[in-house]
Design an enzyme around this catalytic site. Structure first.
Site, PDB file in Angstrom:
ATOM      1  N   ARG A 179      -8.546 -11.495  -9.012  1.00 42.73           N
ATOM      2  CA  ARG A 179      -9.447 -11.842 -10.140  1.00 42.73           C
ATOM      3  C   ARG A 179      -8.848 -11.346 -11.454  1.00 42.73           C
ATOM      4  NH1 ARG A 179     -13.126  -6.953  -8.451  1.00 42.73           N
ATOM      5  NH2 ARG A 179     -12.455  -5.470 -10.047  1.00 42.73           N
ATOM      6  N   VAL A 239      -1.366  -1.265  -3.583  1.00 43.23           N
ATOM      7  CA  VAL A 239      -0.129  -0.829  -4.245  1.00 43.23           C
ATOM      8  C   VAL A 239       0.128   0.666  -4.120  1.00 43.23           C
ATOM      9  CG1 VAL A 239      -0.101  -2.745  -5.895  1.00 43.23           C
ATOM     10  CG2 VAL A 239      -1.275  -0.611  -6.513  1.00 43.23           C
ATOM     11  N   ASN A 283       0.257  -5.625 -11.897  1.00 38.95           N
ATOM     12  CA  ASN A 283      -0.990  -5.792 -12.651  1.00 38.95           C
ATOM     13  C   ASN A 283      -2.141  -4.941 -12.102  1.00 38.95           C
ATOM     14  OD1 ASN A 283      -3.144  -7.474 -14.224  1.00 38.95           O
ATOM     15  ND2 ASN A 283      -3.711  -7.674 -12.059  1.00 38.95           N
ATOM     16  N   SER A 320      -1.524  -0.610 -21.109  1.00 38.24           N
ATOM     17  CA  SER A 320      -2.771  -0.728 -21.881  1.00 38.24           C
ATOM     18  C   SER A 320      -2.578  -0.057 -23.231  1.00 38.24           C
ATOM     19  CB  SER A 320      -3.910  -0.022 -21.137  1.00 38.24           C
ATOM     20  OG  SER A 320      -5.034   0.113 -21.983  1.00 38.24           O
ATOM     21  N   TYR A 342      -6.684   7.429 -17.002  1.00 37.02           N
ATOM     22  CA  TYR A 342      -6.231   6.051 -17.229  1.00 37.02           C
ATOM     23  C   TYR A 342      -5.136   6.015 -18.299  1.00 37.02           C
ATOM     24  CZ  TYR A 342      -6.683   1.010 -18.202  1.00 37.02           C
ATOM     25  OH  TYR A 342      -6.443  -0.333 -18.389  1.00 37.02           O
ATOM     26  N   ALA A 391      -3.159   8.427 -19.293  1.00 37.92           N
ATOM     27  CA  ALA A 391      -1.927   9.073 -18.795  1.00 37.92           C
ATOM     28  C   ALA A 391      -1.177   8.123 -17.867  1.00 37.92           C
ATOM     29  CB  ALA A 391      -2.274  10.365 -18.060  1.00 37.92           C
ATOM     30  N   LYS A 404      -1.249   4.842 -17.878  1.00 38.74           N
ATOM     31  CA  LYS A 404      -0.708   3.693 -18.614  1.00 38.74           C
ATOM     32  C   LYS A 404       0.442   4.105 -19.530  1.00 38.74           C
ATOM     33  CE  LYS A 404      -3.343   0.482 -16.859  1.00 38.74           C
ATOM     34  NZ  LYS A 404      -2.753  -0.573 -16.014  1.00 38.74           N
TER      35      LYS A 404
HETATM   36  N1  LIG Z   1      -9.510  -5.782 -19.078  1.00 39.07           N
HETATM   37  C1  LIG Z   1      -8.968  -5.090 -20.066  1.00 39.07           C
HETATM   38  O1  LIG Z   1      -9.519  -5.001 -21.161  1.00 39.07           O
HETATM   39  C2  LIG Z   1      -7.647  -4.401 -19.861  1.00 39.07           C
HETATM   40  C3  LIG Z   1      -7.080  -3.753 -20.961  1.00 39.07           C
HETATM   41  C4  LIG Z   1      -5.868  -3.117 -20.815  1.00 39.07           C
HETATM   42  C5  LIG Z   1      -5.231  -3.131 -19.598  1.00 39.07           C
HETATM   43  N2  LIG Z   1      -5.799  -3.751 -18.523  1.00 39.07           N
HETATM   44  C6  LIG Z   1      -5.078  -3.714 -17.266  1.00 39.07           C
HETATM   45  O2  LIG Z   1      -4.923  -5.014 -16.766  1.00 39.07           O
HETATM   46  C7  LIG Z   1      -4.866  -4.966 -15.337  1.00 39.07           C
HETATM   47  C8  LIG Z   1      -5.866  -5.944 -14.744  1.00 39.07           C
HETATM   48  O3  LIG Z   1      -7.144  -5.558 -15.200  1.00 39.07           O
HETATM   49  P1  LIG Z   1      -8.454  -6.486 -15.105  1.00 39.07           P
HETATM   50  O4  LIG Z   1      -9.206  -6.274 -16.367  1.00 39.07           O
HETATM   51  O5  LIG Z   1      -8.094  -7.855 -14.656  1.00 39.07           O
HETATM   52  O6  LIG Z   1      -9.231  -5.697 -13.949  1.00 39.07           O
HETATM   53  P2  LIG Z   1     -10.143  -6.210 -12.719  1.00 39.07           P
HETATM   54  O7  LIG Z   1     -10.882  -4.998 -12.289  1.00 39.07           O
HETATM   55  O8  LIG Z   1     -10.908  -7.426 -13.099  1.00 39.07           O
HETATM   56  O9  LIG Z   1      -9.040  -6.627 -11.629  1.00 39.07           O
HETATM   57  C9  LIG Z   1      -8.216  -5.682 -11.014  1.00 39.07           C
HETATM   58  C10 LIG Z   1      -7.751  -6.208  -9.675  1.00 39.07           C
HETATM   59  O10 LIG Z   1      -6.954  -5.176  -9.064  1.00 39.07           O
HETATM   60  C11 LIG Z   1      -7.363  -5.059  -7.701  1.00 39.07           C
HETATM   61  N3  LIG Z   1      -7.041  -3.723  -7.172  1.00 39.07           N
HETATM   62  C12 LIG Z   1      -7.762  -2.579  -7.285  1.00 39.07           C
HETATM   63  N4  LIG Z   1      -7.160  -1.576  -6.617  1.00 39.07           N
HETATM   64  C13 LIG Z   1      -6.044  -2.097  -6.059  1.00 39.07           C
HETATM   65  C14 LIG Z   1      -4.996  -1.568  -5.241  1.00 39.07           C
HETATM   66  N5  LIG Z   1      -5.012  -0.287  -4.826  1.00 39.07           N
HETATM   67  N6  LIG Z   1      -3.980  -2.387  -4.865  1.00 39.07           N
HETATM   68  C15 LIG Z   1      -3.973  -3.698  -5.242  1.00 39.07           C
HETATM   69  N7  LIG Z   1      -4.942  -4.249  -5.995  1.00 39.07           N
HETATM   70  C16 LIG Z   1      -5.959  -3.466  -6.412  1.00 39.07           C
HETATM   71  C17 LIG Z   1      -8.846  -5.357  -7.715  1.00 39.07           C
HETATM   72  O11 LIG Z   1      -9.325  -5.702  -6.419  1.00 39.07           O
HETATM   73  C18 LIG Z   1      -8.903  -6.510  -8.718  1.00 39.07           C
HETATM   74  O12 LIG Z   1      -8.706  -7.752  -8.084  1.00 39.07           O
HETATM   75  C19 LIG Z   1      -5.111  -3.516 -14.945  1.00 39.07           C
HETATM   76  O13 LIG Z   1      -3.897  -2.840 -14.743  1.00 39.07           O
HETATM   77  C20 LIG Z   1      -5.801  -2.963 -16.167  1.00 39.07           C
HETATM   78  O14 LIG Z   1      -5.649  -1.571 -16.280  1.00 39.07           O
HETATM   79  C21 LIG Z   1      -6.999  -4.393 -18.625  1.00 39.07           C
END
Ligand SMILES: NC(=O)c1ccc[n+]([C@@H]2O[C@H](COP(=O)([O-])OP(=O)(O)OC[C@H]3O[C@@H](n4cnc5c(N)ncnc54)[C@H](O)[C@@H]3O)[C@@H](O)[C@H]2O)c1
Length: 247
Positions: A16, A64, A90, A142, A155, A157, A159
């Site tokens: 997702r 992961v 990701n 991030s 988080y 640290a 990133k």
């Molecule tokens: N949404 C934001 O505003 C934002 C901002 C900066 C960075 N990010 C980064 O972008 C990436 C994706 O974030 P998102 O917003 O789509 O989050 P999300 O929570 O919608 O999706 C994260 C996905 O990672 C999966 N996941 C969780 N633990 C896992 C593991 N141990 N192994 C494999 N998969 C795992 C979840 O099941 C999920 O499908 C992340 O690294 C997040 O830190 C997001």
């Protein structure tokens, strides 16, 4: 010709959110995609959706934080499609709390997925990519890893660590033709940001110079650029996709 025609791409946490948007866009641009996640039901649905639009995709379970799963992800790509050209690290989680109240397990869990997870998958993929003397690795960091954030010591640290890992890996792997870059998203509309308290969301939104939150596709388009030949001379960089938050 499409930007990723014939390439094989594995994206962690792509059931997702941002990971899914990257998987879908890469597939539309001609890549054979390995969708992977810990949420098997949603992950299988995403792979099915991608096949539904006439593209190639498989689903592989990969936590992961487990180095064996990381090896398994690379093996699955090689077994199914014969190569691994692109890895997108990701997968990521949050366990927010003020520093003085943060539990040991919340610190450890976030670091083990967000930072060690990137190391596990990068090491596994680099071994396969080195053999072919080419490859591209994109790490989702991030803005919190650049400017920090209240309640996100773990988080931020993790990133910031991803950025250091990106630059070291870029220097180490360049001579094998492997590029390593990072993307630092700001506020992107996904389940991760949906669970923020209303007041916190409003506060964050008011800090965005462009005045609106990003969509997962905004991050996917930056990832597509980095994965494509258009970025063949770019490595060790961090691209901020954040509406100007951390400029
Ligand atoms: N949404 C934001 O505003 C934002 C901002 C900066 C960075 N990010 C980064 O972008 C990436 C994706 O974030 P998102 O917003 O789509 O989050 P999300 O929570 O919608 O999706 C994260 C996905 O990672 C999966 N996941 C969780 N633990 C896992 C593991 N141990 N192994 C494999 N998969 C795992 C979840 O099941 C999920 O499908 C992340 O690294 C997040 O830190 C997001």
């Amino acid at each position: 010709m499409r930007a990723l025609e014939g390439k094989v791409a594995a994206i962690t946490g792509s059931a997702r959110g941002i990971g899914k948007a990257i998987a879908v866009l890469f597939a539309k641009e001609g890549a054979k995609v390995v969708v992977s996640d810990v949420d098997d039901e949603a992950g299988k649905r995403t792979a099915e959706e991608i096949r539904g639009i006439g593209c190639e995709a498989i689903y592989v379970h990969c936590d992961v934080s487990d180095p064996r799963d990381a090896e398994g992800l690379v093996k699955a790509a090689l077994d199914a499609f014969g190569a691994l050209d692109i890895l997108v690290n990701n997968a990521g989680i949050t366990r927010d709390a003020l520093l003085v109240r943060m539990k040991d397990e919340d610190w450890q869990r976030v670091l083990s997925i967000n930072l060690t997870g990137v190391f596990n998958c990068t090491r596994a993929a680099a071994r396969a990519m080195m053999k072919r003397r080419s490859g591209c690795i994109i790490n989702i960091s991030s803005v919190a890893g650049i400017v920090g954030n209240v309640g996100q010591a773990n988080y931020s640290a993790s990133k910031a660590g991803v950025i250091g890992l990106t630059k070291s890996a870029a220097k180490e792997l360049a001579r094998w033709g492997i590029r390593v870059n990072a993307i630092a998203p700001g506020f992107i509309m996904t389940e991760m940001t949906a669970k923020l308290p209303e007041q916190e969301r409003e506060k964050l939104l008011s800090t965005i110079p462009l005045g609106f939150p990003g969509e997962p596709e905004d991050v996917a388009k930056a990832a597509l650029f980095l994965a494509s030949d258009a970025a063949r001379y770019i490595t060790g960089q961090v691209i901020q996709v954040d509406g100007g938050i951390a400029m």
